[in-house]
Design an enzyme around this catalytic site. Structure first.
Site, PDB file in Angstrom:
ATOM      1  CG  ASN A  15      28.788  45.580  25.617  1.00  0.00           C
ATOM      2  OD1 ASN A  15      29.358  45.889  26.653  1.00  0.00           O
ATOM      3  ND2 ASN A  15      28.379  44.342  25.378  1.00  0.00           N
ATOM      4  CB  CYS A  42      30.424  44.118  32.387  1.00  0.00           C
ATOM      5  SG  CYS A  42      31.077  42.913  31.208  1.00  0.00           S
ATOM      6  CE1 TYR A  54      34.358  41.068  24.714  1.00  0.00           C
ATOM      7  CE2 TYR A  54      34.129  40.408  27.015  1.00  0.00           C
ATOM      8  CZ  TYR A  54      33.567  40.674  25.777  1.00  0.00           C
ATOM      9  OH  TYR A  54      32.220  40.537  25.604  1.00  0.00           O
ATOM     10  CG  HIS A  59      34.203  44.031  27.275  1.00  0.00           C
ATOM     11  ND1 HIS A  59      33.434  44.026  26.137  1.00  0.00           N
ATOM     12  CD2 HIS A  59      33.401  43.548  28.256  1.00  0.00           C
ATOM     13  CE1 HIS A  59      32.226  43.561  26.414  1.00  0.00           C
ATOM     14  NE2 HIS A  59      32.189  43.275  27.712  1.00  0.00           N
ATOM     15  NE  ARG A 109      27.639  40.316  17.936  1.00  0.00           N
ATOM     16  CZ  ARG A 109      27.440  39.564  19.015  1.00  0.00           C
ATOM     17  NH1 ARG A 109      26.247  39.566  19.599  1.00  0.00           N
ATOM     18  NH2 ARG A 109      28.394  38.814  19.505  1.00  0.00           N
TER      19      ARG A 109
END
Length: 421
Positions: A144, A164, A244, A194, A90
Site C-alpha cells: 500500500n 488488493c 474505505y 481503496h 504506521r
C-alpha cells in the site's frame, strides 16, 4: 517455478503460504523464497512456512534470505508486501493527522501520502534490481498504497500488476449472503484502489443477471453493518461502496471515533507480537485462527489466481487488479491506475469495459486520481512544495492552512525515511 516474496518476514506471510500450499495444482511452485532484512522474524516465519508445506504435502521448498539480489535471481514472479518503517511508522501515520482534525489512516489522506513517500523509492529500487537480474519476471504489488505504487512501477516501465483483497472479500461476503459459490459471482467493481464501488453483482459473468438490487433489499442491513455506514446511505446510492469510502462519507464522525480509542496500528502491533510467539511454536503447522483478525483475508487466493494467470499455468482469467486505465474510465488519463475487472494472461492485464459512472462517483475518482498523480510526483522527486500540493489536492484536506500544518508534521515524522526532507 520460483516465486520470491519481498517482505517475507511479514506476519501476513503464512496466509500467503497457506494459499500456495492448498492451491498447488493451480500454481505449481517449486521454490518459494522469503526475503526480508529482519532475519529473526524471517526465520520464525520461514520455519512455519516449511511446516505448512509439509503438512499439506507440498513438494516445493521454502528458502529464506536477507540478500535481495540472491533471492530474486531466477524468480518467475516477485511479490511485494513491504512496510517501510514498520508498525512504528504506521502508528505515526494514524496519529499526527488527527492533530489537524483530519483522518489518520495508513492509506487514505495525509497518512497515506506519508506511506507513499516512504515506499515508492524503495519499491522502485527493488524493481530496478529485479529488471537487472531477471527482466522477464512479473512484479505483483500488494504494498500500500497499491494504486500509487503500481503507477510508479508502470511509469518506470516495469512488468507490474497491483492487487488488493477488497474485491475478493466482498465477493465472498455476497456469495455467503446469496447462498452461491463465489466463482458464480462477478462484481462490477469500479474505481481506484481503496476508492471503489460495486455497481453490480452478476450471476455467472459480466453479462449475467444483476443480483445487487435483491441483495440490498434482502441483506442491506448486514452489508451496511460491515461497512459501518447507515443502511439508508446504501439505499440512496444504489451500489455498495468499499469500507474505505467511510473516510469520505463520514469523515468527521471517523475523526471523532479515532480520538477516543486505541489506533489500529497499536492493535495490530499487539496482534503481531502474539502471532510471532505462535509462529515460534515448532508444533504449529497451519496458519493460526488469530491471523484472520490481522487483515488481508482471501488475499492468498487472489495472489495465487493472479500469479497463475500471469505465468501461464492458470490460463486466462478475469480478476480485479490495478493497471493502467487506457481509456477504461474516459474521464481519466490513460496512465492513471484504476482498479477494475480485467482479463489476465501471460501478456498482462487488459481491463474489461465498465458501466457508465454517475458523476457522484466519477467526480470523486477524478479528484483522488489527481491527488495520486501529485503524490507520485512528490514521492519520486521530493520537495516540500510537492508534498504541500499533493495534500492541498486531496479531497479530505483541500484547505491551505490544513495542508501547511500537515506538511510540517509529515516531514517532521518521516525525516529518517526521506533523505531530501
Amino acid at each position: 517455478m520460483k516465486l520470491a516474496v519481498v517482505g517475507g518476514g511479514s506476519t501476513y506471510t503464512p496466509e500467503l503460504v497457506d494459499g500456495f500450499a492448498r492451491l498447488r495444482d493451480t500454481l505449481p511452485v517449486s521454490e518459494l523464497v522469503l526475503i526480508d532484512p529482519a532475519t529473526e522474524r524471517l526465520e520464525l516465519i520461514g520455519g512455519l512456512a516449511r511446516r505448512i508445506f509439509a503438512r499439506q504435502g507440498h513438494p516445493g521448498r521454502v528458502t529464506t534470505t536477507s540478500d535481495l539480489d540472491a533471492g530474486i535471481t531466477g524468480a518467475d514472479a516477485v511479490l511485494l508486501q513491504l512496510r517501510v518503517g514498520g508498525q512504528a511508522a504506521r502508528l505515526r501515520d494514524e496519529t499526527w493527522p488527527l492533530e489537524c482534525g483530519c483522518v489518520g489512516q495508513e492509506t487514505t489522506g495525509a497518512g497515506g501520502l506519508a506511506k507513499a513517500l516512504r515506499t515508492v523509492p524503495v519499491v522502485l529500487d527493488i524493481a530496478e534490481r529485479v529488471r537487472r537480474t531477471n527482466p522477464d519476471a512479473w512484479i505483483i504489488d500488494f504494498t500500500n498504497p497499491v494504486g500509487i505504487v503500481t503507477r510508479a512501477l508502470l511509469r518506470a516501465g516495469h512488468k507490474a500488476v497491483g492487487l488488493c483483497n477488497v474485491a475478493i472479500g466482498l465477493q465472498r461476503k455476497f456469495a455467503a449472503l446469496l447462498d452461491l459459490a463465489p466463482a458464480d459471482l462477478h462484481l462490477d467493481h469500479v474505481g481506484l484502489n481503496h476508492l471503489t464501488w460495486e455497481l453490480g453483482v452478476r450471476r455467472g459473468g459480466p453479462d449475467g443477471e444483476d443480483l445487487l438490487p435483491g441483495l440490498l433489499a434482502a441483506h442491506g442491513e448486514a452489508v451496511a453493518g460491515d461497512l459501518r455506514l447507515p443502511r439508508a446511505v446504501l439505499d440512496r446510492l444504489g451500489v455498495v461502496p468499499s469500507y474505505y469510502l467511510r473516510y469520505f462519507y463520514a469523515h468527521d464522525e471517523v475523526v471523532r471515533e479515532l480520538g477516543t480509542k486505541p489506533s489500529r496500528a497499536a492493535e495490530v502491533a499487539a496482534m503481531e507480537r502474539e502471532l510471532l510467539a505462535l509462529y515460534g511454536d515448532p508444533a504449529l503447522d497451519e496458519k493460526p485462527a488469530l491471523l484472520a483478525k490481522r487483515g488481508g483475508a482471501f488475499y492468498s487466493e487472489a495472489a495465487v489466481d493472479l500469479a497463475a494467470s500471469l505465468l501461464g499455468d492458470g490460463g486466462p482469467a478475469v480478476q480485479v487488479v490495478n493497471m493502467y486505465n487506457n481509456g477504461t474510465l474516459p474521464f481519466l488519463p490513460d496512465d492513471a491506475v484504476v482498479e477494475v475487472q480485467a482479463r489476465v494472461d501471460g501478456s498482462g492485464a487488459v481491463p474489461l469495459a465498465v458501466p457508465r459512472l454517475d458523476p457522484l462517483f466519477s467526480g470523486l475518482i477524478s479528484h483522488v486520481s489527481a491527488y495520486e498523480d501529485l503524490a507520485l510526483d512528490a514521492a519520486v522527486h521530493g520537495g516540500r512544495e510537492r508534498v504541500f500540493k499533493a495534500l492541498l489536492a486531496h479531497p479530505l484536506i483541500g484547505q491551505y492552512d490544513l495542508a501547511e500544518g500537515l506538511t510540517d508534521r509529515l516531514l517532521a515524522h518521516n525525516k529518517e525515511h526521506l533523505p531530501w526532507a
